[in-house]
Design an enzyme around this catalytic site. Structure first.
Site, PDB file in Angstrom:
ATOM      1  N   ASP A  95      30.567  -9.969  25.260  1.00 44.64           N
ATOM      2  CA  ASP A  95      30.178  -9.891  23.853  1.00 44.64           C
ATOM      3  C   ASP A  95      29.497 -11.200  23.427  1.00 44.64           C
ATOM      4  O   ASP A  95      29.216 -12.048  24.270  1.00 44.64           O
ATOM      5  CB  ASP A  95      31.464  -9.598  23.051  1.00 44.64           C
ATOM      6  CG  ASP A  95      31.195  -8.958  21.704  1.00 44.64           C
ATOM      7  OD1 ASP A  95      30.021  -8.686  21.394  1.00 44.64           O
ATOM      8  OD2 ASP A  95      32.169  -8.737  20.953  1.00 44.64           O
ATOM      9  N   HIS A  96      29.294 -11.343  22.142  1.00 46.56           N
ATOM     10  CA  HIS A  96      28.629 -12.529  21.561  1.00 46.56           C
ATOM     11  C   HIS A  96      28.806 -13.810  22.361  1.00 46.56           C
ATOM     12  O   HIS A  96      29.929 -14.275  22.572  1.00 46.56           O
ATOM     13  CB  HIS A  96      29.188 -12.821  20.169  1.00 46.56           C
ATOM     14  CG  HIS A  96      28.860 -11.776  19.176  1.00 46.56           C
ATOM     15  ND1 HIS A  96      27.748 -11.844  18.373  1.00 46.56           N
ATOM     16  CD2 HIS A  96      29.484 -10.624  18.865  1.00 46.56           C
ATOM     17  CE1 HIS A  96      27.719 -10.771  17.601  1.00 46.56           C
ATOM     18  NE2 HIS A  96      28.749 -10.009  17.882  1.00 46.56           N
ATOM     19  N   GLU A 169      33.973 -13.220  13.625  1.00 42.35           N
ATOM     20  CA  GLU A 169      34.499 -12.704  14.883  1.00 42.35           C
ATOM     21  C   GLU A 169      34.783 -13.878  15.777  1.00 42.35           C
ATOM     22  O   GLU A 169      33.982 -14.799  15.872  1.00 42.35           O
ATOM     23  CB  GLU A 169      33.490 -11.762  15.553  1.00 42.35           C
ATOM     24  CG  GLU A 169      34.038 -11.221  16.870  1.00 42.35           C
ATOM     25  CD  GLU A 169      33.199 -10.078  17.427  1.00 42.35           C
ATOM     26  OE1 GLU A 169      33.478  -8.949  17.053  1.00 42.35           O
ATOM     27  OE2 GLU A 169      32.297 -10.345  18.218  1.00 42.35           O
ATOM     28  N   HIS A 212      31.327  -7.914  10.735  1.00 41.67           N
ATOM     29  CA  HIS A 212      32.500  -7.917  11.616  1.00 41.67           C
ATOM     30  C   HIS A 212      33.767  -7.861  10.778  1.00 41.67           C
ATOM     31  O   HIS A 212      33.842  -8.467   9.714  1.00 41.67           O
ATOM     32  CB  HIS A 212      32.535  -9.190  12.470  1.00 41.67           C
ATOM     33  CG  HIS A 212      31.505  -9.198  13.556  1.00 41.67           C
ATOM     34  ND1 HIS A 212      30.672 -10.251  13.783  1.00 41.67           N
ATOM     35  CD2 HIS A 212      31.182  -8.274  14.497  1.00 41.67           C
ATOM     36  CE1 HIS A 212      29.887  -9.985  14.818  1.00 41.67           C
ATOM     37  NE2 HIS A 212      30.180  -8.790  15.264  1.00 41.67           N
ATOM     38  N   HIS A 249      26.877  -3.491  15.790  1.00 42.22           N
ATOM     39  CA  HIS A 249      28.005  -4.435  15.743  1.00 42.22           C
ATOM     40  C   HIS A 249      28.735  -4.259  14.426  1.00 42.22           C
ATOM     41  O   HIS A 249      28.170  -3.796  13.443  1.00 42.22           O
ATOM     42  CB  HIS A 249      27.495  -5.878  15.832  1.00 42.22           C
ATOM     43  CG  HIS A 249      27.164  -6.301  17.212  1.00 42.22           C
ATOM     44  ND1 HIS A 249      27.906  -7.221  17.912  1.00 42.22           N
ATOM     45  CD2 HIS A 249      26.163  -5.921  18.032  1.00 42.22           C
ATOM     46  CE1 HIS A 249      27.368  -7.393  19.104  1.00 42.22           C
ATOM     47  NE2 HIS A 249      26.313  -6.618  19.210  1.00 42.22           N
ATOM     48  N   ASN A 271      30.004  -1.399  19.018  1.00 43.59           N
ATOM     49  CA  ASN A 271      31.132  -2.276  19.297  1.00 43.59           C
ATOM     50  C   ASN A 271      32.285  -1.957  18.348  1.00 43.59           C
ATOM     51  O   ASN A 271      32.105  -1.888  17.135  1.00 43.59           O
ATOM     52  CB  ASN A 271      30.710  -3.732  19.113  1.00 43.59           C
ATOM     53  CG  ASN A 271      29.695  -4.171  20.153  1.00 43.59           C
ATOM     54  OD1 ASN A 271      29.277  -3.376  21.002  1.00 43.59           O
ATOM     55  ND2 ASN A 271      29.303  -5.423  20.108  1.00 43.59           N
TER      56      ASN A 271
END
Ligand SMILES: [Zn+2]
Length: 341
Positions: A95-96, A169, A212, A249, A271
């Site tokens: 992820d990120h 996040e 998020h 996202h 996600n």
């Protein structure tokens, strides 16, 4: 099935875009949560994506080690072995990863895949996300182009982000002035840079007000039509082959009609993290409240080993999370679509 190889993962993505469904990409931080995803996908006959964040990798490596790459490798190795027991395909993502963490997260993971390939083994991960959304677009894409060139050699899929997903996040909070809505101009520029001379696969997280975390109704204004504008612009400029594979996202807590509209516009990966965290923890809280004097040694009593054995509540949490995965595949229309048939 084993973890999807490059050709299988590309086929998954093509089928999703064509069939207007998306795969849940679920963040995991442990063997238990990874097993929950595999079970949930198998129960719903859906292929899907398991992913590890920088924070998740750090956690999985142990509180005394905190090596995000090490933890991600451990989880991925488990998934490679365990996935063989389930009749679905799963892809593995990270992820990120912000630019300042590339060296300590994505770099060692790509190196591990390169090492494996040289030894005739499958890739460790199927794809990695680079999140350069906090950088000016040019810098974001400069880094993305470099990564894409390298990824192409090892059949890794790159995910980039243009625009900024709001909220927080893994302790990284988007700035209040962030660009929460991508523009077709920005995504066109991404397509131009990433297609120039390469033709390698990439996924695009284009933001349309997504955030998020989970917020009370009315706090988040999603505009999925932005995704359609971006697709129309890129197809008009570069032809059908340039149509994006989009990532949603911050999908937890979204309205179903917004999710479905986004799927109609080419979102193939969504996600889901926060909703899974809640599903997992909810039943642990329930277990502890119901078995208060079993999980604790109250007033000199001895408690109940059956209640405080971590397996008692973790198995229940795994089951609840698997059920939440099933619900996600229904909402994303991927249930019943596995390539296993
Ligand atoms: Zn995200």
């Amino acid at each position: 099935m084993p973890v999807a190889d490059y050709a299988q993962y590309c086929e998954m993505l093509d089928r999703a875009r064509q069939g207007r469904f998306a795969y849940p990409a679920i963040n995991v931080t442990s063997l238990t949560t990874a097993n929950a995803v595999l079970k949930g996908l198998a129960d719903s006959k859906s292929d899907g994506i398991i992913q590890v964040s920088t924070g998740g990798g750090s956690f999985a490596s142990g509180a005394g080690v905190k090596d995000m790459a090490l933890g991600a490798i451990s989880i991925a190795e488990h998934v490679h072995r365990a996935a063989e027991r389930y009749p679905i395909y799963v892809a593995l993502h990270t992820d990120h990863c912000q630019a300042d963490k590339l060296d300590t997260f994505v770099e060692p993971l790509v190196k591990e895949t390169e090492r494996r390939r040289a030894a005739g083994q499958p890739n460790l991960f199927s794809g990695h996300m680079f999140d350069g959304s906090a950088l000016p677009l040019k810098e974001n894409l400069d880094i993305a182009v470099t990564l894409l060139e390298r990824f192409k050699k090892s059949q890794l899929i790159l995910e980039i982000e243009v625009g900024v997903v709001g909220g927080e996040e893994d302790g990284v909070r988007a700035s209040a002035a962030a660009k929460l809505y991508t523009t077709p101009e920005d995504t066109l520029e991404a397509a131009r840079r990433l297609h120039a001379g390469s033709g390698a696969r990439y996924l695009l997280a284009a933001t349309f007000g997504n955030v998020h975390g989970v917020y009370k109704p009315g706090q988040v204004k999603l505009k999925p039509s932005i995704l359609k504008d971006c697709q129309d612009a890129v197809v008009a400029a570069f032809g059908e082959a340039a149509r994006f594979y989009l990532v949603f996202h911050g999908g937890s807590g979204s309205e179903l009609r917004d999710i479905h509209e986004a799927l109609d516009y080419g979102v193939v990966k969504m996600n889901v993290d926060t909703d899974m965290q809640y599903a997992f923890t909810r039943v642990i809280a329930d277990h502890c409240f119901r078995n208060f004097d079993g999980v604790l040694r109250v007033d000199g009593d001895v408690g109940n080993k059956k209640a405080y054995d971590p397996r008692a509540y973790l198995a229940a949490a795994e089951k609840a999370m698997a059920a939440r995965v099933v619900r996600a595949t229904t909402e994303l229309r991927s249930a019943g679509t596995t390539m296993m048939h």
